[in-house]
Design an enzyme around this catalytic site. Sequence first.
Site, PDB file in Angstrom:
ATOM      1  N   SER A   1      30.305  15.763  69.307  1.00 19.49           N
ATOM      2  CA  SER A   1      30.196  14.384  69.809  1.00 19.49           C
ATOM      3  C   SER A   1      29.971  13.392  68.682  1.00 19.49           C
ATOM      4  O   SER A   1      30.471  12.263  68.724  1.00 19.49           O
ATOM      5  CB  SER A   1      29.050  14.282  70.816  1.00 19.49           C
ATOM      6  OG  SER A   1      29.274  15.125  71.897  1.00 19.49           O
TER       7      SER A   1
ATOM      8  N   ARG B   1      30.297  27.355  67.829  1.00 17.76           N
ATOM      9  CA  ARG B   1      31.541  26.999  67.163  1.00 17.76           C
ATOM     10  C   ARG B   1      31.724  27.763  65.869  1.00 17.76           C
ATOM     11  O   ARG B   1      32.798  28.173  65.508  1.00 17.76           O
ATOM     12  CB  ARG B   1      31.578  25.499  66.845  1.00 17.76           C
ATOM     13  CG  ARG B   1      31.831  24.649  68.029  1.00 17.76           C
ATOM     14  CD  ARG B   1      31.338  23.261  67.833  1.00 17.76           C
ATOM     15  NE  ARG B   1      29.892  23.227  67.826  1.00 17.76           N
ATOM     16  CZ  ARG B   1      29.176  22.132  67.966  1.00 17.76           C
ATOM     17  NH1 ARG B   1      29.777  20.976  68.074  1.00 17.76           N
ATOM     18  NH2 ARG B   1      27.873  22.182  67.962  1.00 17.76           N
TER      19      ARG B   1
ATOM     20  N   HIS C   1      33.193  20.578  74.955  1.00 19.44           N
ATOM     21  CA  HIS C   1      32.249  20.848  76.049  1.00 19.44           C
ATOM     22  C   HIS C   1      32.996  21.350  77.287  1.00 19.44           C
ATOM     23  O   HIS C   1      32.557  22.287  77.954  1.00 19.44           O
ATOM     24  CB  HIS C   1      31.510  19.564  76.449  1.00 19.44           C
ATOM     25  CG  HIS C   1      30.547  19.038  75.431  1.00 19.44           C
ATOM     26  ND1 HIS C   1      30.611  17.757  74.947  1.00 19.44           N
ATOM     27  CD2 HIS C   1      29.464  19.608  74.836  1.00 19.44           C
ATOM     28  CE1 HIS C   1      29.625  17.556  74.088  1.00 19.44           C
ATOM     29  NE2 HIS C   1      28.918  18.661  73.989  1.00 19.44           N
TER      30      HIS C   1
ATOM     31  N   LYS D   1      16.737  11.999  69.450  1.00 18.14           N
ATOM     32  CA  LYS D   1      18.088  11.469  69.248  1.00 18.14           C
ATOM     33  C   LYS D   1      18.166  10.059  69.812  1.00 18.14           C
ATOM     34  O   LYS D   1      17.523   9.748  70.801  1.00 18.14           O
ATOM     35  CB  LYS D   1      19.116  12.361  69.959  1.00 18.14           C
ATOM     36  CG  LYS D   1      19.280  13.722  69.314  1.00 18.14           C
ATOM     37  CD  LYS D   1      20.458  14.471  69.894  1.00 18.14           C
ATOM     38  CE  LYS D   1      20.675  15.795  69.156  1.00 18.14           C
ATOM     39  NZ  LYS D   1      21.762  16.575  69.726  1.00 18.14           N
TER      40      LYS D   1
HETATM   41  P1  ADP Z   1      22.817  19.419  71.935  1.00 16.29           P
HETATM   42  O1  ADP Z   1      22.152  18.135  71.588  1.00 16.29           O
HETATM   43  O2  ADP Z   1      22.042  20.286  72.879  1.00 16.29           O
HETATM   44  O3  ADP Z   1      23.418  20.191  70.792  1.00 16.29           O
HETATM   45  P2  ADP Z   1      25.520  18.774  72.597  1.00 16.29           P
HETATM   46  O4  ADP Z   1      26.001  17.867  73.680  1.00 16.29           O
HETATM   47  O5  ADP Z   1      25.851  18.384  71.208  1.00 16.29           O
HETATM   48  O6  ADP Z   1      23.997  18.914  72.847  1.00 16.29           O
HETATM   49  O7  ADP Z   1      26.070  20.234  72.859  1.00 16.29           O
HETATM   50  C1  ADP Z   1      25.774  20.949  74.018  1.00 16.29           C
HETATM   51  C2  ADP Z   1      26.314  22.352  73.868  1.00 16.29           C
HETATM   52  O8  ADP Z   1      27.730  22.318  73.764  1.00 16.29           O
HETATM   53  C3  ADP Z   1      25.808  23.078  72.616  1.00 16.29           C
HETATM   54  O9  ADP Z   1      25.648  24.437  72.931  1.00 16.29           O
HETATM   55  C4  ADP Z   1      26.945  22.917  71.641  1.00 16.29           C
HETATM   56  O10 ADP Z   1      26.993  23.973  70.710  1.00 16.29           O
HETATM   57  C5  ADP Z   1      28.119  22.984  72.588  1.00 16.29           C
HETATM   58  N1  ADP Z   1      29.295  22.329  72.030  1.00 16.29           N
HETATM   59  C6  ADP Z   1      29.427  21.038  71.631  1.00 16.29           C
HETATM   60  N2  ADP Z   1      30.669  20.803  71.152  1.00 16.29           N
HETATM   61  C7  ADP Z   1      31.328  21.992  71.247  1.00 16.29           C
HETATM   62  C8  ADP Z   1      32.639  22.444  70.877  1.00 16.29           C
HETATM   63  N3  ADP Z   1      33.530  21.642  70.292  1.00 16.29           N
HETATM   64  N4  ADP Z   1      32.950  23.725  71.120  1.00 16.29           N
HETATM   65  C9  ADP Z   1      32.035  24.556  71.669  1.00 16.29           C
HETATM   66  N5  ADP Z   1      30.793  24.225  72.011  1.00 16.29           N
HETATM   67  C10 ADP Z   1      30.443  22.958  71.809  1.00 16.29           C
END
Ligand code: ADP
Length: 170
Positions: free
Chosen positions: A136, A98, A25, A49
């Site tokens: 996460s 990703r 992130h 979630k």
């Molecule tokens: P959501 O529930 O909206 O997917 P996340 O917190 O999992 O929320 O992710 C928020 C954003 O960050 C999403 O666009 C996700 O693709 C991106 N993201 C999460 N982890 C990574 C990572 N390792 N590299 C790039 N983008 C990421």
Amino acid sequence: MAEPNAIAPKVAIYPGSFDPITFGHLDILERAVSLFDRVIVALAFNPGKNPLFSLEERKAMILEAVCNLPTVTVAEVPGLMVEFARDQGAVALIRGLRAVSDFEFEFQMALMNRKLAPRVNTVFLMPHVNYTYLNSSIVREVARFGGDVSPFVPPGVARRLLEKFASPAS
Ligand code: ADP
């Protein structure tokens, strides 16, 4: 479409669950910071979630992690993300991509958001290759079983994960 105001600061929203925030992130956030005048990390309320961390805990972890990024703020967003983006005068929603597996859902979401708010563009950013495997939920699993999460999350997050899984209630 009306002409955009050339001198208005460019604001972007980076929405997500951030349960918890990871180096993936933060990689995306730093890229967004280099492109926009202000970036608002928007903590989504996602009823589908069941988060490990409360909104307050997630917000505190993000605030700690972004203390060296003065153009970043954090907001809790109970409603539709595009409405929040519009209210803030944002020009972009930032999402991280990703792998191809992220694409289909993100593409649908971006098109729906465009339908709801045509002036807010979704901007996809790719993280450093080192973070393409990181999310996460994997971090939560590693921590749950006592693995070392320090390569994946800021120290404050690693500490809170340790505390969370040390307590009998978790
Ligand atoms: P959501 O529930 O909206 O997917 P996340 O917190 O999992 O929320 O992710 C928020 C954003 O960050 C999403 O666009 C996700 O693709 C991106 N993201 C999460 N982890 C990574 C990572 N390792 N590299 C790039 N983008 C990421």
